[in-house]
Design an enzyme around this catalytic site. Structure first.
Site, PDB file in Angstrom:
ATOM      1  N   HIS A   1       0.812  -1.226   0.000  1.00  0.00           N
ATOM      2  CA  HIS A   1       0.000   0.000   0.000  1.00  0.00           C
ATOM      3  C   HIS A   1       0.841   1.269   0.000  1.00  0.00           C
ATOM      4  O   HIS A   1       1.944   1.322   0.552  1.00  0.00           O
ATOM      5  CB  HIS A   1      -1.023  -0.012   1.137  1.00  0.00           C
ATOM      6  CG  HIS A   1      -0.480   0.088   2.526  1.00  0.00           C
ATOM      7  ND1 HIS A   1      -0.282   1.298   3.160  1.00  0.00           N
ATOM      8  CD2 HIS A   1      -0.150  -0.859   3.438  1.00  0.00           C
ATOM      9  CE1 HIS A   1       0.146   1.089   4.390  1.00  0.00           C
ATOM     10  NE2 HIS A   1       0.249  -0.215   4.595  1.00  0.00           N
TER      11      HIS A   1
ATOM     12  N   ASP B   1       5.939   2.094   6.972  1.00  0.00           N
ATOM     13  CA  ASP B   1       4.654   1.432   6.775  1.00  0.00           C
ATOM     14  C   ASP B   1       3.856   2.254   5.770  1.00  0.00           C
ATOM     15  O   ASP B   1       3.251   3.257   6.126  1.00  0.00           O
ATOM     16  CB  ASP B   1       3.936   1.347   8.131  1.00  0.00           C
ATOM     17  CG  ASP B   1       2.590   0.670   8.065  1.00  0.00           C
ATOM     18  OD1 ASP B   1       2.223   0.151   7.001  1.00  0.00           O
ATOM     19  OD2 ASP B   1       1.888   0.680   9.093  1.00  0.00           O
TER      20      ASP B   1
ATOM     21  N   GLU C   1      -5.215   1.615   2.652  1.00  0.00           N
ATOM     22  CA  GLU C   1      -5.068   0.437   3.502  1.00  0.00           C
ATOM     23  C   GLU C   1      -5.235   0.796   4.963  1.00  0.00           C
ATOM     24  O   GLU C   1      -5.822   0.033   5.743  1.00  0.00           O
ATOM     25  CB  GLU C   1      -3.699  -0.212   3.263  1.00  0.00           C
ATOM     26  CG  GLU C   1      -3.521  -1.581   3.922  1.00  0.00           C
ATOM     27  CD  GLU C   1      -2.983  -1.509   5.360  1.00  0.00           C
ATOM     28  OE1 GLU C   1      -2.951  -2.562   6.018  1.00  0.00           O
ATOM     29  OE2 GLU C   1      -2.599  -0.397   5.808  1.00  0.00           O
TER      30      GLU C   1
ATOM     31  N   ASP D   1       3.620  -6.096   3.587  1.00  0.00           N
ATOM     32  CA  ASP D   1       3.439  -5.035   4.565  1.00  0.00           C
ATOM     33  C   ASP D   1       4.503  -5.191   5.642  1.00  0.00           C
ATOM     34  O   ASP D   1       5.131  -6.245   5.758  1.00  0.00           O
ATOM     35  CB  ASP D   1       2.039  -5.099   5.184  1.00  0.00           C
ATOM     36  CG  ASP D   1       1.514  -3.732   5.599  1.00  0.00           C
ATOM     37  OD1 ASP D   1       2.330  -2.846   5.914  1.00  0.00           O
ATOM     38  OD2 ASP D   1       0.277  -3.546   5.609  1.00  0.00           O
TER      39      ASP D   1
ATOM     40  N   HIS E   1       4.073   3.015  13.421  1.00  0.00           N
ATOM     41  CA  HIS E   1       3.143   4.141  13.529  1.00  0.00           C
ATOM     42  C   HIS E   1       3.711   5.266  14.385  1.00  0.00           C
ATOM     43  O   HIS E   1       2.990   5.939  15.126  1.00  0.00           O
ATOM     44  CB  HIS E   1       1.770   3.689  14.027  1.00  0.00           C
ATOM     45  CG  HIS E   1       0.954   3.023  12.962  1.00  0.00           C
ATOM     46  ND1 HIS E   1      -0.421   2.961  12.999  1.00  0.00           N
ATOM     47  CD2 HIS E   1       1.324   2.393  11.823  1.00  0.00           C
ATOM     48  CE1 HIS E   1      -0.872   2.319  11.924  1.00  0.00           C
ATOM     49  NE2 HIS E   1       0.181   1.958  11.201  1.00  0.00           N
TER      50      HIS E   1
END
Length: 346
Positions: free
Chosen positions: A58, A172, A202, A225, A313
């Protein structure tokens, strides 16, 4: 290329800048490129058989949308935000951001009050994204004139080599996007027709992959991923999921999918035949594009390769260069052997 991909901005639904980079990279490595109505990019290498494989990574990164411009005349203006993707507000304090308006990119900061000005309860209470405000260093009138509700905000962070790791924002999933593009360059005259899919949205529910699973309708789907690498002091060994530097991760399950056993066993067998370092991934929570393909257009065998990622994240996500190389090597070896004769049915 990896640095350009990670540093370029592209939140869910607004992946335009990344899409341009992907299309440019596909130009010399695939037979044809198309973009669909959602913004997914598919670069196809035609094979010598009717068998078709989709590989997905993604393009979007977690970010924000401006929900409100706050302030009073003669005072400073601030932006309130709505999250696009899963943020832990604790990592947002004292960070630099970029506000993307229709006309320009504006630098800003998410401030943090000095701890000695906070009472004990304030220091111990976890913040929420709704509590965050972006300071553009401009008067309210100017902020209101230059920024609109719906403008986008991304974290501002450079990508750096730290020892044997590459660290920055948006690993990510830009590092897997990079690995997919490298694989597309390495594939030559495959038996299977391979659709390399750079997907959108995503981070807000696998939305691009769900649409693409219908449009492409492959015989086999492989997602790429990042995955959790909690191999740091505050976690016990059983909580690591994966470890940096121990190879690509062959996914067995995550919160959205249980991969097809015959697919992940084939990945494992090829890795052992080729001497490629790998580890097995059992991710307790979280989802990937793997499920997006599995849930559309009938039952499909699915598999996934993951790149271990520390500090997911956040703006200091970190991946190991050897794990990235192992992921490219295993995906390339796998695709070169796909000719439609492998039996993935249960």
């Amino acid at each position: 290329m990896a640095v350009e991909l990670t540093e370029t901005s592209g939140v869910p639904g607004y992946e335009d800048r990344i899409r341009e980079l992907v299309r440019a990279e596909f130009a010399d490595s695939v037979d044809r490129v198309r973009t669909d109505a959602m913004g997914n990019v598919v670069g196809t290498i035609d094979g010598s058989t009717d068998y078709e494989v989709a590989v997905a990574a993604h393009m979007d990164e977690i970010g924000f949308m401006v929900s409100h411009v706050e302030g009073d005349e003669g005072e400073s203006g601030f932006l309130k935000l709505d999250a696009l993707g899963g943020w832990d507000a604790r990592v947002l304090k004292a960070q630099r951001v970029t506000v993307h308006t229709e006309d320009e990119d504006l630098p800003g900061v998410i401030g943090s009050p000095p701890p000695h000005t906070m009472d004990p309860e304030e220091r111990e209470t976890p913040p929420d994204v709704e509590d965050v405000a972006v300071d553009l260093g401009l008067p309210y009138e100017e902020v209101e004139d230059r920024v609109s509700v719906g403008d986008l905000v991304t974290m501002d962070q450079s990508t750096e080599l730290v020892g044997e790791t590459l660290t920055g924002k948006a690993m990510d999933d830009r590092i897997c996007l990079y690995a997919m593009l490298q694989t597309a360059q390495a594939i030559d005259n495959p038996d299977a027709t391979i659709h390399f899919c750079a997907t959108v949205q995503e981070e807000v529910g696998l939305r691009g992959a769900r649409a693409l699973g219908v449009d492409v309708d492959p015989d086999l789907a492989i997602a790429m991923d990042v995955t959790v690498a909690n191999d740091v002091p505050e976690f016990d060994e059983g909580e690591h999921v994966t470890r940096l530097g121990e190879g690509t991760a062959i996914k067995l399950k995550d919160g959205s999918v249980i991969t097809s056993p015959k697919v992940h066993r084939r990945f494992k067998a090829i890795a052992e035949d080729e001497g490629i370092d790998y580890q097995l991934e059992v991710l307790p929570a979280g989802g990937t594009d793997t499920a997006g393909f599995q849930h559309t257009h009938g039952a499909k065998p699915v598999g996934a390769l993951s790149i271990p990622n520390r500090y997911m994240h956040t703006v200091t996500e970190a991946v190991h260069r050897d794990d990235v190389a192992a992921t490219v090597d295993l995906l390339t070896a796998f695709l070169e052997r796909e000719d439609g004769t492998a039996d993935y049915m249960l």
